[in-house]
Design an enzyme around this catalytic site. Structure first.
Site, PDB file in Angstrom:
ATOM      1  N   TYR A   1       0.855  -1.190   0.000  1.00  0.00           N
ATOM      2  CA  TYR A   1       0.000   0.000   0.000  1.00  0.00           C
ATOM      3  C   TYR A   1       0.889   1.237   0.000  1.00  0.00           C
ATOM      4  O   TYR A   1       1.853   1.312   0.759  1.00  0.00           O
ATOM      5  CB  TYR A   1      -0.881   0.000   1.248  1.00  0.00           C
ATOM      6  CG  TYR A   1      -1.780   1.211   1.381  1.00  0.00           C
ATOM      7  CD1 TYR A   1      -2.816   1.438   0.474  1.00  0.00           C
ATOM      8  CD2 TYR A   1      -1.611   2.121   2.421  1.00  0.00           C
ATOM      9  CE1 TYR A   1      -3.658   2.544   0.609  1.00  0.00           C
ATOM     10  CE2 TYR A   1      -2.451   3.231   2.563  1.00  0.00           C
ATOM     11  CZ  TYR A   1      -3.473   3.426   1.650  1.00  0.00           C
ATOM     12  OH  TYR A   1      -4.298   4.518   1.786  1.00  0.00           O
TER      13      TYR A   1
ATOM     14  N   ASP B   1       9.326   2.654  -0.323  1.00  0.00           N
ATOM     15  CA  ASP B   1       8.293   3.342   0.441  1.00  0.00           C
ATOM     16  C   ASP B   1       8.485   2.970   1.912  1.00  0.00           C
ATOM     17  O   ASP B   1       8.029   1.924   2.372  1.00  0.00           O
ATOM     18  CB  ASP B   1       6.904   2.945  -0.061  1.00  0.00           C
ATOM     19  CG  ASP B   1       5.796   3.666   0.702  1.00  0.00           C
ATOM     20  OD1 ASP B   1       6.114   4.411   1.659  1.00  0.00           O
ATOM     21  OD2 ASP B   1       4.621   3.478   0.347  1.00  0.00           O
TER      22      ASP B   1
ATOM     23  N   LYS C   1       4.350   8.919   8.752  1.00  0.00           N
ATOM     24  CA  LYS C   1       4.170   8.298  10.070  1.00  0.00           C
ATOM     25  C   LYS C   1       5.200   8.766  11.105  1.00  0.00           C
ATOM     26  O   LYS C   1       5.129   9.901  11.543  1.00  0.00           O
ATOM     27  CB  LYS C   1       4.093   6.774   9.922  1.00  0.00           C
ATOM     28  CG  LYS C   1       2.924   6.390   9.002  1.00  0.00           C
ATOM     29  CD  LYS C   1       2.469   4.971   8.991  1.00  0.00           C
ATOM     30  CE  LYS C   1       1.129   4.857   8.292  1.00  0.00           C
ATOM     31  NZ  LYS C   1       1.136   4.184   7.003  1.00  0.00           N
TER      32      LYS C   1
HETATM   33  C1  LIG Z   1       0.469   4.671   5.644  1.00  0.00           C
HETATM   34  C2  LIG Z   1       1.220   4.412   4.412  1.00  0.00           C
HETATM   35  C3  LIG Z   1       1.160   5.294   3.317  1.00  0.00           C
HETATM   36  C4  LIG Z   1       0.198   6.460   3.261  1.00  0.00           C
HETATM   37  O1  LIG Z   1       0.490   7.419   4.214  1.00  0.00           O
HETATM   38  P1  LIG Z   1      -0.664   8.462   4.643  1.00  0.00           P
HETATM   39  O2  LIG Z   1       0.027   9.388   5.584  1.00  0.00           O
HETATM   40  O3  LIG Z   1      -1.741   7.638   5.268  1.00  0.00           O
HETATM   41  O4  LIG Z   1      -1.132   9.144   3.411  1.00  0.00           O
HETATM   42  C5  LIG Z   1       1.989   5.061   2.245  1.00  0.00           C
HETATM   43  N1  LIG Z   1       2.834   4.012   2.234  1.00  0.00           N
HETATM   44  C6  LIG Z   1       2.906   3.142   3.257  1.00  0.00           C
HETATM   45  C7  LIG Z   1       3.887   2.017   3.201  1.00  0.00           C
HETATM   46  C8  LIG Z   1       2.087   3.296   4.377  1.00  0.00           C
HETATM   47  O5  LIG Z   1       2.155   2.407   5.365  1.00  0.00           O
END
Ligand SMILES: *Cc1c(COP(=O)(O)O)cnc(C)c1O
Length: 462
Positions: free
Chosen positions: A178, A273, A301
């Site tokens: 994701y 990511d 995060k």
């Molecule tokens: C949470 C998450 C996102 C999206 O971040 P948001 O701050 O919710 O937009 C993208 N990549 C990964 C791996 C994530 O865990």
């Protein structure tokens, strides 16, 4: 876009290739009981009249486990308190950021101090230099940073940059990974050829999804075939270098090195990511843990200390193509916001000066061992994946290595496990396909209490 849920009789909505939301049919999965959540229920009923589904993020709804989300009042250390006054040991930690627990003093102090100077200027501040410096110092592959407001913004901008830099269109992603709600990444593998991705949300156009290829995580042959057929069209490969969004899944060393070698040989950009695993699995993220260096890194995060902040970053040679030093457009009214930046500086400084990772490894291993024993003694089908303080107990006899194996989990059983723990004051992620997070505020007693609760619940539901 209704479909018949694979795991129950509900008609659900597939938010992406891994988040299966069953809106009905799971009401009878609750076990235990006894906690009074009257006020929570009243507030959530009201929320449903005000916001779609009563929430401001789909991941917060209890669609995959049935029932209503709990409405919270406050967090302190490893605990959350709901509006009815019930206390829970928190294993979500705001979905990752709270690695040092709720209300970590240095972050709180930094936010208070920043508020005194004004909440936003839309102009450069010294704090932005400080946070960029801390990120560059921590992440071994990063030479230059752009701050944004969320993880989604970070991945969206990194994809645009990779395309602008290479002059190519195609992006490769992996099923079950994701990357936020970026249109071009809200796609699933098509049924036949891996080269034809399909939108998995209404509103994402076929034109958008056509430029994304979806391959299997840990599938070395798949990525070799993709580069053999379309290497000169691939702008970027993006992945979670430790996956948390189909539950916790670890990459094999062969997979990571194939990605690094193939992107390099074909002039494609490798994007890690690290929105979830950055500053979580190690101070320098998954890249330092595995010793594999991406070209670009996305963060979110933890990097914002619990405030809305993200970043995309990487090699200077590529980052210089971002506007205004380059031509790839990117801007943001609140980017580098002084409050969020102050929280991020306090968080990264604490992680650098007093690294929690050894202790996190020890208490996380304690939880893993305890859960393993609990599940074994009950004799059910399960497997556990863990990297540092990210972990998932899968109701699946086989080791989960990709989305295909993750999707074979018994999500009905997971829903019962989830509610059984809730009723014992343990707040776990509300989906089989989310990792749980341990914070440095968790004590050994918290861990042992969790293991005891899990043992009781697993025995009840087996
Ligand atoms: C949470 C998450 C996102 C999206 O971040 P948001 O701050 O919710 O937009 C993208 N990549 C990964 C791996 C994530 O865990």
């Amino acid at each position: 876009m209704g479909f018949n849920c694979e795991h129950c009789t509900a008609i659900g909505t597939r938010l992406s290739d891994y988040r299966i939301i069953c809106f009905d049919g799971l009401e009878n999965t609750k076990v235990g009981g006894g906690m009074n959540r009257t006020k929570s229920k009243t507030e959530f009923d009201r929320a449903k009249t005000l916001m779609p589904g009563g929430v401001n993020s789909a991941a917060r709804a209890f669609g995959a486990v049935g029932g209503d989300p709990i409405v919270f009042d406050r967090g302190q250390g490893a605990y959350l308190f709901d509006v009815d006054g019930n206390q829970y040991i928190d294993y979500i930690g705001s979905w990752g950021p709270m690695i040092l627990g709720h209300q970590f003093q240095a972050v709180k102090d930094a936010v208070h101090a920043a508020v005194e100077k004004g909440t936003s200027f839309g102009a450069p501040t010294v704090a932005e230099n400080e946070l960029a410096d801390l990120i560059i110092e921590a992440m071994p592959s990063v030479e230059m940073v752009r701050l944004v407001n969320s993880g989604t913004e970070a991945t969206m901008s990194a994809i645009r940059l990779a395309r602008g830099y290479t002059g190519r269109d195609v992006v490769v992603k992996f099923a079950g990974n994701y990357h936020g709600h970026v249109d071009s990444l809200l796609v699933a593998a098509g049924s036949a050829a891996a080269t034809l991705a399909v939108p998995n949300s209404p509103g994402v156009t076929l034109g958008t999804s056509a430029d994304t290829m979806v391959l299997g995580y840990n599938d070395v042959e798949g990525i070799e075939a993709a580069f053999a057929s379309s290497g000169d069209k691939i702008a970027a490969v993006i992945l979670e270098p430790v996956c948390g969004n189909m539950g916790c899944v670890t990459p094999t060393p062969e997979f990571l090195s194939a990605l690094r070698n193939l992107t390099q040989a074909n002039g494609s950009v490798l994007i890690f990511d690290e929105v979830m695993c950055g500053f979580r699995v190690a101070g320098g993220g998954a890249q330092s843990l595995f010793g594999v260096m991406p070209d670009l890194t996305t963060m979110g995060k933890i990097v914002g200390g619990g405030l809305p902040l993200g970043a995309f970053a990487g090699k200077k040679e590529i980052m210089q193509h971002v506007l205004p030093s380059g031509k790839v457009y990117q801007a943001g009214t609140l980017s580098g916001n002084p409050i969020a930046t102050a929280a991020g500086i306090a968080m990264l400084t604490a992680l650098r000066d007093d690294p929690p990772y050894q202790r996190l490894e020890a208490i996380s291993a304690r939880l893993e061992t305890g859960l393993r024993k609990a599940a074994q003694s009950a004799g059910g089908d399960f497997s556990i994946n863990r990297v540092g303080s990210m972990m998932t107990l899968f109701f699946n006899a086989h080791t989960v290595t990709d989305w295909e194996s993750a999707s074979k989990c018994d999500t009905q059983k997971f829903a019962k496990y989830f509610w059984g723990l809730i009723e014992r004051g343990i707040y776990m992620p509300c989906s089989q396909f989310e990792a749980l997070f341990i914070s440095n505020a968790h004590t050994e007693q918290d861990i042992d209490k969790t293991i005891d609760a899990a043992k009781a619940v697993i025995a009840e539901i087996k």
